[in-house]
Every structure is written in structure tokens, then in C-alpha cells.
Design a protein around this motif. Structure first.
Motif, PDB file in Angstrom:
ATOM      1  N   HIS A 297      42.832  48.706  48.441  1.00 52.55           N
ATOM      2  CA  HIS A 297      41.464  48.645  48.980  1.00 52.55           C
ATOM      3  C   HIS A 297      41.139  47.224  49.421  1.00 52.55           C
ATOM      4  O   HIS A 297      41.910  46.292  49.157  1.00 52.55           O
ATOM      5  CB  HIS A 297      40.446  49.114  47.932  1.00 52.55           C
ATOM      6  CG  HIS A 297      40.357  48.196  46.729  1.00 52.55           C
ATOM      7  ND1 HIS A 297      41.302  48.184  45.725  1.00 52.55           N
ATOM      8  CD2 HIS A 297      39.438  47.262  46.392  1.00 52.55           C
ATOM      9  CE1 HIS A 297      40.959  47.291  44.806  1.00 52.55           C
ATOM     10  NE2 HIS A 297      39.836  46.705  45.190  1.00 52.55           N
ATOM     11  N   HIS A 299      37.471  44.468  50.229  1.00 50.20           N
ATOM     12  CA  HIS A 299      36.025  44.286  50.095  1.00 50.20           C
ATOM     13  C   HIS A 299      35.527  43.479  51.283  1.00 50.20           C
ATOM     14  O   HIS A 299      35.924  42.310  51.434  1.00 50.20           O
ATOM     15  CB  HIS A 299      35.694  43.536  48.799  1.00 50.20           C
ATOM     16  CG  HIS A 299      36.278  44.160  47.577  1.00 50.20           C
ATOM     17  ND1 HIS A 299      35.635  45.150  46.877  1.00 50.20           N
ATOM     18  CD2 HIS A 299      37.468  43.950  46.938  1.00 50.20           C
ATOM     19  CE1 HIS A 299      36.399  45.509  45.844  1.00 50.20           C
ATOM     20  NE2 HIS A 299      37.515  44.804  45.862  1.00 50.20           N
ATOM     21  N   GLN A 303      35.571  39.508  46.629  1.00 51.50           N
ATOM     22  CA  GLN A 303      35.420  39.893  45.220  1.00 51.50           C
ATOM     23  C   GLN A 303      36.012  38.801  44.323  1.00 51.50           C
ATOM     24  O   GLN A 303      36.948  38.105  44.737  1.00 51.50           O
ATOM     25  CB  GLN A 303      36.164  41.221  44.975  1.00 51.50           C
ATOM     26  CG  GLN A 303      35.936  41.815  43.585  1.00 51.50           C
ATOM     27  CD  GLN A 303      36.708  43.104  43.374  1.00 51.50           C
ATOM     28  OE1 GLN A 303      37.879  43.212  43.752  1.00 51.50           O
ATOM     29  NE2 GLN A 303      36.060  44.089  42.773  1.00 51.50           N
ATOM     30  N   ILE A 332      39.263  36.918  45.674  1.00 52.99           N
ATOM     31  CA  ILE A 332      39.817  37.794  46.710  1.00 52.99           C
ATOM     32  C   ILE A 332      38.975  37.622  47.976  1.00 52.99           C
ATOM     33  O   ILE A 332      37.785  37.972  47.977  1.00 52.99           O
ATOM     34  CB  ILE A 332      39.798  39.262  46.238  1.00 52.99           C
ATOM     35  CG1 ILE A 332      40.531  39.381  44.884  1.00 52.99           C
ATOM     36  CG2 ILE A 332      40.431  40.175  47.283  1.00 52.99           C
ATOM     37  CD1 ILE A 332      40.285  40.676  44.151  1.00 52.99           C
ATOM     38  N   HIS A 338      44.353  44.917  48.844  1.00 55.22           N
ATOM     39  CA  HIS A 338      44.946  44.542  47.547  1.00 55.22           C
ATOM     40  C   HIS A 338      44.759  45.677  46.539  1.00 55.22           C
ATOM     41  O   HIS A 338      44.048  46.649  46.801  1.00 55.22           O
ATOM     42  CB  HIS A 338      44.256  43.275  47.023  1.00 55.22           C
ATOM     43  CG  HIS A 338      42.805  43.521  46.669  1.00 55.22           C
ATOM     44  ND1 HIS A 338      41.798  43.525  47.612  1.00 55.22           N
ATOM     45  CD2 HIS A 338      42.200  43.805  45.481  1.00 55.22           C
ATOM     46  CE1 HIS A 338      40.626  43.778  47.020  1.00 55.22           C
ATOM     47  NE2 HIS A 338      40.850  43.957  45.727  1.00 55.22           N
ATOM     48  N   HIS A 340      44.391  45.996  41.910  1.00 54.29           N
ATOM     49  CA  HIS A 340      44.443  45.350  40.598  1.00 54.29           C
ATOM     50  C   HIS A 340      44.513  46.415  39.526  1.00 54.29           C
ATOM     51  O   HIS A 340      44.004  47.524  39.726  1.00 54.29           O
ATOM     52  CB  HIS A 340      43.285  44.373  40.335  1.00 54.29           C
ATOM     53  CG  HIS A 340      41.997  44.646  41.063  1.00 54.29           C
ATOM     54  ND1 HIS A 340      40.840  45.010  40.439  1.00 54.29           N
ATOM     55  CD2 HIS A 340      41.705  44.575  42.388  1.00 54.29           C
ATOM     56  CE1 HIS A 340      39.870  45.150  41.336  1.00 54.29           C
ATOM     57  NE2 HIS A 340      40.361  44.910  42.536  1.00 54.29           N
TER      58      HIS A 340
HETATM   59 MN    MN Z   1      39.192  44.784  44.394  1.00 55.48          MN
END
Ligand code: MN
Length: 378
Positions: A297, A299, A303, A332, A338, A340
């Protein structure tokens, strides 16, 4: 062409709004919960004081504590129940002296024209099931551990005490409704702290307190309340046990399981912070079971992740994965694709701060495959 661009922007804004609204409703729930649980109520504080003075046998000091309890809204039956409950931990003599002191206090208040509320009597308990089994069930609920193992230690050595504990304390007493489990546990930890020398039991019951909804800050508040009432040594010993129990508690609560196709494995979320949009951020604590992870995903607003527990990974598409440990921070940038999540053998928690949320919520894509995950984490 221009029209299409405008349409696209409108759709993106709408999607962003839906995501933000989702976060906001979570915010509101979190806020309500926080305002309810932040501090011990005046009634809970009084329960602690009454129980500690009674366990000490300090009847002169108990009198003002009983008056205060009635003044802040404990009814007569609730206080009676506190004094009955505690006999299981400090014996009939202390309990009965406490009840006699309550009778005196009530007479004094009556003569002054104070009308105290009696409150509800304990409801009738359903006696159909076997009492020992009922006690086991209550103990299982309190400890969040099913009681199905063979007896060990003192219970195996003296099975009679195990029977009395389960049948009498955890069935007969704990099944009475007048007080909640949390209130009964406050009585219990107050008495165990006051009598001293009962550290293993205090430790178990402090852990039960956390299971029945009391928070670490409320338990610290409890320690502050009993400290001037019980002996100096007892207060110190209780504080040591409390510190030990609190060390095992994660810094931030786990919250609720996330039900979403944007994650693999079990993930919990606890949204945090104020429910306003002036900061243009939303943030929450995310906990991943081992191997659990987000999908790929990005942002639009960027983030930041603050790692609070365990070990996990962050990987930007096309880059090597980065191992993350408690105390690490990941920044980020906007629009970087990316994922996590947790390491294969460790639970993992981070606080995720989504920035510039007016620019839209996360843009989700496909899951991180087993192959991608194994390659990243080996
Ligand atoms: Mn994220």
C-alpha cells in the motif's frame, strides 16, 4: 480531458473522506473508553480505603472512610458486601469488626438525619451446576486461563484448600452480584497489600485486575491510596509487586482485531488521539501476530511508524526489507508503495501516524505473497 481530471479528483476526495470518516468513528469510540477508564472513580477509591483500614483493624480510621464512602454514593449493601468479601482474605474477626463499625456509623448518620440508600440485595444464585465446577469457571474468567490442568503445588499438597477456594471463594462469594468483579478485585488487592507477606497472591490478583478492566494507571493510583494507610514495609512490598506486574503490560493497549482484506494474519488496532481534524493526522497502535502483515500500500500524505514492541519488517517496493525493533522509527514518504508487519517468530507493535490525511487515506493493493515475505524476512 479537464472534465475527467475533475471527476477523478472528486472520486479521490470522496474515497479519502470515507476512509477519514472510518478513522473518526474509531477515534470517537477510543475517546469514550478513555474518559471512562482513566481514573479510579470516587466510589472505587472509597472501596480501597475501606478495605485497607478494615484489614488493618484500624477501626477509628475506618469510621471516616465509611462516612466518605456513603457520601460519595456507595450504598449500604455495597459497603456490607466489601466487608463480607474481605473475610476470605483477612478472616472473620476483621470482617465482623468492620461490619460492627459500619453499624455504628449508620446509627450516627441516622441520628443526624442523614438518609443512606440501602441498595439492592444480592440476587439468588443458580445452584444447579456443581459448585466446584462453577468456581473453576469463575476463576477461568478472572485469569483468562481455563482451569483444566491437574492440581499442582499447594493444591495437590492440600486438596481441601483447593476445594474451599473454588467452591466457597470463587463460587459462593464471587458469584454474588452486588459488587462487580473489578470492585471485588479492588477489595482483594487492598487487603492482600495491607496484610503483607502475600506477594504471590497479590501478584495474581493484580494481573486479574488488568483482566477485568482496570488500567495500569488506575493500579498506580491504587498504590498511592493505600500507601499512607498500610505499613511502610507493606506499601513498599506492594509497589515492588505492582511494578513487576506492570512490566509485562504492553505500553499501549492492543485494541480490537481488524477485519479487513488489506491485512494477512491477525492484526489488532487501537486508534488514539483527539477526535478532531485540525492536526491533519490520524494515529493508532497496530499489533501484528507473528507473520501477520499489511498488503502492499501507499499513503498519499506519508506515514511515520514508531516501533513499541517486538520485531518486524518494513519494505519499500524494489528495496531490501528493513528489520525493525522496539525504539525504531520509520519515515515513509508520500506515495511510496510498501508493507509493514511482524517477523516470523515475534509479535510486533507500532504506532502508525498517517500524515496529511486530507490528501486521502491509504491506497491498498495486493497481498505480500508468502514468497515475497519469506525472501524479505530470511
Ligand atoms: Mn503504511
Amino acid at each position: 480531458m479537464v472534465f475527467k481530471q475533475v471527476e477523478k479528483m472528486a472520486i479521490r476526495k470522496l474515497l479519502g473522506l470515507v476512509v477519514v470518516m472510518g478513522f473518526l468513528s474509531l477515534h470517537l469510540n477510543a475517546q469514550n473508553e478513555m474518559s471512562i477508564n482513566q481514573q479510579l472513580s470516587a466510589k472505587q477509591q472509597s472501596i480501597v480505603q475501606i478495605a485497607a483500614h478494615t484489614a488493618q483493624g484500624e477501626l477509628q480510621a475506618l469510621k471516616p472512610a465509611l462516612n466518605k464512602g456513603l457520601d460519595v454514593g456507595l450504598n449500604i449493601n455495597e459497603i456490607k458486601e466489601v466487608l463480607v468479601h474481605l473475610y476470605a482474605y483477612c478472616g472473620f474477626p476483621r470482617s465482623i469488626r468492620g461490619l460492627q463499625t459500619l453499624m455504628e456509623v449508620l446509627d450516627e448518620r441516622k441520628s443526624k438525619g442523614i438518609k443512606d440508600k440501602t441498595g439492592a440485595d444480592a440476587s439468588t444464585i443458580n445452584q444447579e451446576a456443581d459448585k466446584y465446577e462453577r468456581g473453576k469457571k469463575v476463576l477461568g474468567e478472572l485469569t483468562k486461563t481455563p482451569q483444566n490442568k491437574p492440581l499442582t503445588g499447594y493444591s495437590a499438597f492440600a486438596p481441601a484448600i483447593d476445594t474451599f477456594l473454588k467452591e466457597h471463594l470463587f463460587a459462593d462469594i464471587f458469584e454474588r452480584d452486588v459488587l462487580t468483579y473489578a470492585e471485588r478485585e479492588l477489595v482483594t488487592i487492598s487487603v492482600l497489600s495491607a496484610i503483607g507477606g502475600a506477594e504471590p497472591m497479590l501478584k495474581s490478583h493484580l494481573a486479574i485486575c488488568l483482566n477485568v478492566g482496570l488500567t495500569p494507571s488506575q493500579l498506580n493510583e491504587f498504590a498511592g491510596i493505600i500507601q499512607p494507610i498500610i505499613g511502610e514495609k507493606e506499601a513498599k512490598d506492594a509497589q515492588v509487586v505492582l511494578n513487576e506486574v506492570l512490566k509485562t503490560v504492553p505500553v499501549f493497549p492492543k485494541g480490537e482485531k481488524i477485519i479487513s482484506n488489506n491485512f494477512s494474519g491477525t492484526v489488532w488496532l487501537k486508534m488514539m488521539g483527539a477526535s478532531d481534524t485540525t492536526l491533519h493526522t490520524s494515529f493508532g497502535n497496530v499489533t501484528f501476530e507473528p507473520k501477520a502483515r499489511t498488503n502492499w500500500h501507499s499513503h498519499p500524505g506519508g506515514q511515520i511508524l514508531f516501533i513499541t514492541e517486538g520485531q518486524g519488517y518494513y519494505q519499500a517496493k524494489g528495496q531490501p526489507a528493513r528489520l525493525l525493533c522496539k525504539g525504531d522509527v520509520v519515515e515513509i514518504p508520500r506515495n511510496v508503495v510498501h508493507w509493514h508487519g511482524a517477523a516470523p517468530d515475534s509479535e510486533f507493535s507500532h504506532i502508525a501516524v498517517s500524515l496529511n490525511i486530507d490528501d486521502g487515506g491509504a491506497i491498498w493493493s495486493e497481498p505480500v505473497t508468502e514468497e515475497e515475505y519469506n525472501k524479505a524476512t530470511k
